[in-house]
Design an enzyme around this catalytic site. Sequence first.
Site, PDB file in Angstrom:
ATOM      1  N   ARG A 229       0.749  -1.258  -0.225  1.00 19.93           N
ATOM      2  CA  ARG A 229       0.002  -0.041   0.070  1.00 19.93           C
ATOM      3  C   ARG A 229       0.968   1.361   0.029  1.00 19.93           C
ATOM      4  O   ARG A 229       1.927   1.287   0.619  1.00 19.93           O
ATOM      5  CB  ARG A 229      -0.964   0.087   1.188  1.00 19.93           C
ATOM      6  CG  ARG A 229      -1.733  -1.328   1.489  1.00 19.93           C
ATOM      7  CD  ARG A 229      -2.730  -1.388   0.303  1.00 19.93           C
ATOM      8  NE  ARG A 229      -3.778  -0.647   0.389  1.00 19.93           N
ATOM      9  CZ  ARG A 229      -4.734  -0.677  -0.642  1.00 19.93           C
ATOM     10  NH1 ARG A 229      -4.534  -1.356  -1.542  1.00 19.93           N
ATOM     11  NH2 ARG A 229      -5.642   0.340  -0.926  1.00 19.93           N
ATOM     12  N   HIS A 277       0.058   0.918  -9.903  1.00 23.00           N
ATOM     13  CA  HIS A 277      -0.742  -0.087  -8.785  1.00 23.00           C
ATOM     14  C   HIS A 277      -1.823  -0.933  -9.751  1.00 23.00           C
ATOM     15  O   HIS A 277      -2.802  -1.160  -9.807  1.00 23.00           O
ATOM     16  CB  HIS A 277      -2.035   1.070  -8.235  1.00 23.00           C
ATOM     17  CG  HIS A 277      -2.512   0.397  -6.841  1.00 23.00           C
ATOM     18  ND1 HIS A 277      -2.804   1.382  -5.850  1.00 23.00           N
ATOM     19  CD2 HIS A 277      -2.692  -1.126  -6.531  1.00 23.00           C
ATOM     20  CE1 HIS A 277      -3.388   0.364  -4.875  1.00 23.00           C
ATOM     21  NE2 HIS A 277      -3.081  -0.871  -5.377  1.00 23.00           N
TER      22      HIS A 277
END
Length: 314
Positions: A229, A277
Site C-alpha cells: 500500500r 498500482h
Amino acid sequence: MSVLLAVTGFDPAEWAAALEAAAPGRTIRVLPDGAGDPEIRYAVVWKPPAGALSALPNLRAVFSLGAGVDHLLAMPDLPDVPVARIVAGDLTARMTEYAVWRVLDHARRGRFYREAQNKSVWIERGQPAASELTVGILGFGELGRDAGEKLAALGFRVLGWSRTAKHHASIEVLPGEDGLSAVLGRSDILLVLLPLTADTRGILDARLFARLKHRTPLGEGPVLINAGRGGLQNEADILEALDSGRLSEASLDVFETEPLPAASPLWRHPRVFVTPHIAAASSAPALAPIIMRQIEAAERGEALQNLVDRKRGY
C-alpha cells in the site's frame, strides 16, 4: 434480496455484468441507484463515497474488491457489519507474477542493460546467481507466502516477516520486532506486501532503511519493492536513501498519492521503476463468482470467509 455495487476507480458496468452473470436472479444495484434501499443486504465496494453504506438499514456484510481494506476501515461511518476481503487464486497469482518479475529484473541487472541499450553500448556486467541473493518478504500472508514459494523455487533464499508467529515448512518466517531486524539485516531485496494499518503506516522510512545491510552481492545497497500500500512508504525518505546509496534501486507500484503526481521526482529518478498500482489488478470475471458464492452461502446461514479483524486492520 439486492446487492449494492459502489466502486471508484473500477468500471461499474463491467463489475455489475460479472456479478449478474455469477448469480442470475439476484438484483445488482449500482450506486447512486439503490441508495438507502432496505432490500439491499450486501455491498460490493472499492473506495465507496461517504454515506453510501451507512444509509443502508438492512446491510448484513461488505465485500472489498481487493486484498486491501484500509479504504473501508478509514470510513468514520462504516456500519458495524462483517467486512470480507478477497482471497482468490487469480489475485494471488497476479501479485506473485509481479513480485517474481521485479525480483528477477533487479537480480539480472535490468536497469543496467536498459541504460546500455539506450546508449547503444554492448557491455556485460556480472550478476549473482539466485542462490546468492536473499529476498526478505515483509507481510507473510496469502500473497507473501505464494510469492515466497515461487521465488524459493527459482533458487532465491527467502525470509518472511510477520507481526505474529507463523510456520512454513521450507521458508524461515521471523516474527515481531526482533524478526524484523533480522530480516532487514539479511535481505538483498526487500519485497513489501504488508497491509496498511496504524502500525504499518509510514514503516518504509529512514529509520527502517538504516537497519538494512550496507552491501549486497549486487555490489550496492539493497533493493526495495513495494507492492503493498502507498501509505506504507515515506517517499522523501526513499529518495534520500536512493541518493545516498542506502538503497540501490526501487520498484514502486503504490504511492502516497494516487495517481502519482506528474511533478513527483519518482517518475524521473534513474533508480526507480514505477508502475500504476497494477501489481494485482482485480478481475471482474475472476472475482465476481467468488463474491457471489460467499453471498449465497451467507443466505443459507453459513459463516463468511476471510473476515477482517477491525482491531488488527486486516
